[in-house]
Write a protein that holds these residues in place. Structure first.
Motif, PDB file in Angstrom:
ATOM      1  N   VAL A  16       0.832  -1.204   0.000  1.00  0.00           N
ATOM      2  CA  VAL A  16       0.000   0.000   0.000  1.00  0.00           C
ATOM      3  C   VAL A  16       0.869   1.258   0.000  1.00  0.00           C
ATOM      4  CG1 VAL A  16      -1.611   1.355   1.396  1.00  0.00           C
ATOM      5  CG2 VAL A  16      -2.015  -1.080   1.039  1.00  0.00           C
TER       6      VAL A  16
ATOM      7  N   CYS B  65       3.848   1.530  -1.234  1.00  0.00           N
ATOM      8  CA  CYS B  65       4.414   1.616  -2.586  1.00  0.00           C
ATOM      9  C   CYS B  65       3.386   2.191  -3.552  1.00  0.00           C
ATOM     10  CB  CYS B  65       4.858   0.226  -3.037  1.00  0.00           C
ATOM     11  SG  CYS B  65       5.545   0.166  -4.700  1.00  0.00           S
ATOM     12  N   ALA B  66       2.155   1.668  -3.497  1.00  0.00           N
ATOM     13  CA  ALA B  66       1.087   2.172  -4.366  1.00  0.00           C
ATOM     14  C   ALA B  66       0.788   3.633  -4.071  1.00  0.00           C
ATOM     15  CB  ALA B  66      -0.164   1.320  -4.181  1.00  0.00           C
ATOM     16  N   SER B  67       0.815   4.016  -2.796  1.00  0.00           N
ATOM     17  CA  SER B  67       0.552   5.406  -2.421  1.00  0.00           C
ATOM     18  C   SER B  67       1.580   6.346  -3.030  1.00  0.00           C
ATOM     19  CB  SER B  67       0.556   5.556  -0.897  1.00  0.00           C
ATOM     20  OG  SER B  67      -0.466   4.788  -0.305  1.00  0.00           O
ATOM     21  N   THR B  68       2.844   5.942  -3.001  1.00  0.00           N
ATOM     22  CA  THR B  68       3.901   6.787  -3.561  1.00  0.00           C
ATOM     23  C   THR B  68       3.746   6.932  -5.069  1.00  0.00           C
ATOM     24  OG1 THR B  68       5.383   6.033  -1.803  1.00  0.00           O
ATOM     25  CG2 THR B  68       6.396   7.124  -3.683  1.00  0.00           C
TER      26      THR B  68
ATOM     27  N   ASN C 129       0.954   6.599  -6.749  1.00  0.00           N
ATOM     28  CA  ASN C 129      -0.261   7.359  -7.024  1.00  0.00           C
ATOM     29  C   ASN C 129      -0.081   8.844  -6.739  1.00  0.00           C
ATOM     30  OD1 ASN C 129      -1.607   5.072  -7.827  1.00  0.00           O
ATOM     31  ND2 ASN C 129      -2.674   4.761  -5.905  1.00  0.00           N
TER      32      ASN C 129
ATOM     33  N   SER D   5      -0.065  -3.781 -10.014  1.00  0.00           N
ATOM     34  CA  SER D   5      -1.454  -3.789  -9.566  1.00  0.00           C
ATOM     35  C   SER D   5      -2.022  -5.202  -9.503  1.00  0.00           C
ATOM     36  CB  SER D   5      -2.302  -2.918 -10.499  1.00  0.00           C
ATOM     37  OG  SER D   5      -3.659  -2.963 -10.131  1.00  0.00           O
TER      38      SER D   5
ATOM     39  N   HIS E 219      -0.571  -7.022  -6.518  1.00  0.00           N
ATOM     40  CA  HIS E 219      -1.055  -6.418  -5.278  1.00  0.00           C
ATOM     41  C   HIS E 219      -2.500  -6.839  -4.997  1.00  0.00           C
ATOM     42  CE1 HIS E 219      -2.017  -2.383  -3.043  1.00  0.00           C
ATOM     43  NE2 HIS E 219      -2.051  -3.416  -2.253  1.00  0.00           N
TER      44      HIS E 219
ATOM     45  N   VAL F 118      -7.464   0.299   1.559  1.00  0.00           N
ATOM     46  CA  VAL F 118      -6.369   0.422   0.596  1.00  0.00           C
ATOM     47  C   VAL F 118      -6.582   1.645  -0.285  1.00  0.00           C
ATOM     48  CG1 VAL F 118      -5.298  -0.640  -1.434  1.00  0.00           C
ATOM     49  CG2 VAL F 118      -5.765  -2.034   0.590  1.00  0.00           C
ATOM     50  N   ARG F 119      -7.817   1.844  -0.743  1.00  0.00           N
ATOM     51  CA  ARG F 119      -8.103   3.008  -1.578  1.00  0.00           C
ATOM     52  C   ARG F 119      -7.926   4.303  -0.791  1.00  0.00           C
ATOM     53  NH1 ARG F 119      -9.946   2.298  -6.463  1.00  0.00           N
ATOM     54  NH2 ARG F 119     -10.464   0.181  -7.118  1.00  0.00           N
TER      55      ARG F 119
ATOM     56  N   ALA G  57      -3.945   4.488  -0.531  1.00  0.00           N
ATOM     57  CA  ALA G  57      -3.257   4.562  -1.822  1.00  0.00           C
ATOM     58  C   ALA G  57      -3.891   5.572  -2.773  1.00  0.00           C
ATOM     59  CB  ALA G  57      -3.227   3.180  -2.483  1.00  0.00           C
TER      60      ALA G  57
ATOM     61  N   ALA H 240       9.222   4.712  -5.133  1.00  0.00           N
ATOM     62  CA  ALA H 240       8.125   3.872  -4.640  1.00  0.00           C
ATOM     63  C   ALA H 240       8.568   2.447  -4.321  1.00  0.00           C
ATOM     64  CB  ALA H 240       6.984   3.860  -5.664  1.00  0.00           C
TER      65      ALA H 240
END
Length: 413
Positions: free
Chosen positions: A228, A230-233, A235, A334, A337, A357-358, A361, A395
């Motif tokens: 999460v 990693c995905a946040s960075t 995004n 994605s 994940h 998560v949403r 992220a 990320a």
């Protein structure tokens, strides 16, 4: 294990969900170009105003993701999907109607973007939570890969079709395409007839307690948390870039709507390639290492976007290649994940997990968009795009320092 147990297409209900999602994304790709072009070209928006437009569209991820997860965990998902499609079509209808009446303003675009973004939060949490009820666990990787493949195909065709259409009839008229695809998506979803496993809470708990349970589950899980982050960075970096990309292409580089569509269309081939190869890459490298490497590739692709703009007559091919690299990495990341978290999360937590998560992220996207608009306004659009690439390249470090690289497959966890 038989073929039918691993192939999602053997399930008719999945095929309807697949068709609905594909149509929905195809239309959104037209709107992805149409709304920013209306703001930049027709309404002469500044970089800060462009950042605010993207922020309004993505702010619901931060504001409503957690509530959506709790709400969706307690009711059937199919009606939620149908109604959000219908209401998104109704919201978009405001754009051509206000243009026809001569009262279309940036404030109207902000409102439409916010409403559509809010409904999309509920749609996306619901469809990801419904998927485990439609296909067996052994077919989840195949199902997610197919959903991402069709999404990627729509993202390839959509910008090219949208750019050409907008060039012919104008950005406002192009919004009608998205309205039509939302209605068609609702029709496909209406044909799904599969019992859903709705697990009511064993004890009555407050909304706050349920929200905390979902957040705690995601944040405390040793595998989900680094993914999460990693995905946040990624995004956040993409929010920085998306806020100004259409403005950069149309004003700074002087590209036409058709050329902008070509950049998006060509670059999105990376999404298709990533979706098609996601399962094979995971088998070759292992799920965890595939996720780590894919995040690094996506970050490098983001950084190459502003650098490609310096290539003069080769700027368009360079932009296509940069976006292709980003898309390829982002989709492979994605798929790994989503598959991992769907597999290891108890059914009763699916909605709250996806929503949390949403929140983490996706909630950073409007923050990135706002920052991109401010940096673009104060220091120039090029500076903001370079900043986006630099952030994106960090990320993968969240996954590198975790136990994720050691995960061979979701089933092995």
């Amino acid at each position: 294990m038989t073929l039918s147990e691993t192939r999602a297409t053997r399930v008719p209900a999945f095929n309807r969900l697949w068709a609905a999602e594909t149509l929905s994304v195809l239309g959104q790709q037209v709107a992805l170009l149409a709304l920013p072009l209306i703001a930049a070209v027709t309404l002469h928006a500044t970089p800060a105003q462009m950042g605010l437009l993207v922020a309004m569209e993505t702010a619901p991820l931060l504001l409503f993701s957690l509530i959506a997860g709790v709400w969706i965990d307690q009711r059937p998902r199919r009606p939620v999907l149908i109604w959000t499609d219908l209401l998104r079509a109704a919201a978009l209808l405001v754009v051509p109607l206000t243009a026809l009446l001569g009262v279309l303003r940036l404030e109207v675009l902000y409102g439409v973007a916010f409403v559509v973004g809010t409904l999309s939060v509920f749609f996306n949490v619901a469809y990801q939570s419904l998927l485990p009820d439609l296909v067996p666990k052994t077919a989840l990787t195949d199902a997610n890969s197919k959903l991402e493949t069709s999404r990627s195909g729509a993202e390839v065709l959509g910008p090219g079709l949208g750019g050409g259409l907008i060039g012919l009839v104008g950005a406002v008229a192009g919004v009608w395409v998205n309205i039509g695809t939302f209605l068609a998506s609702a029709a496909f979803l209406g044909g799904i007839r599969v019992p859903e496993q709705i697990q009511a809470p064993q004890t009555r708990t407050s909304l706050g307690q349920q929200l905390r349970e979902g957040l705690h589950y995601v944040w405390s899980h040793p595998l989900i948390r680094p993914l999460v982050l990693c995905a946040s960075t990624l995004n956040f970096a993409q929010g920085l870039l998306d806020a100004l990309l259409v403005l950069h292409l149309s004003r700074d580089l002087g590209l036409t709507p058709a050329q902008i569509g070509l950049v998006y269309m060509g670059g999105n081939i990376g999404f298709v390639g990533g979706a098609l190869l996601a399962e094979r890459v995971a088998t070759w490298l292992g799920l965890g290492r595939a996720a780590q490497l894919a995040a690094l590739v996506a970050g490098v692709g983001l950084l190459l976007v502003p650098l490609s703009s310096l290539l003069g007559p080769l700027a368009i091919p360079g932009l296509i290649a940069a976006r292709l690299l980003f898309g390829f990495g982002a989709i492979i990341f994605s798929v790994q994940h989503v598959t991992l978290r769907q597999t290891i999360t108890p059914r009763a937590f699916q909605g709250r997990m996806h929503a949390s998560v949403r929140f983490f992220a996706g909630g950073v996207v409007p923050l990135g968009a706002l920052l991109g608009g401010v940096v673009g306004q104060q220091f120039g659009v090029g500076t903001a795009l370079v900043l986006a690439g630099g952030v994106g390249c960090t990320a993968w470090l969240w996954v590198w320092r975790s136990g994720v690289p050691g995960v061979a497959s979701a089933e092995a966890v």
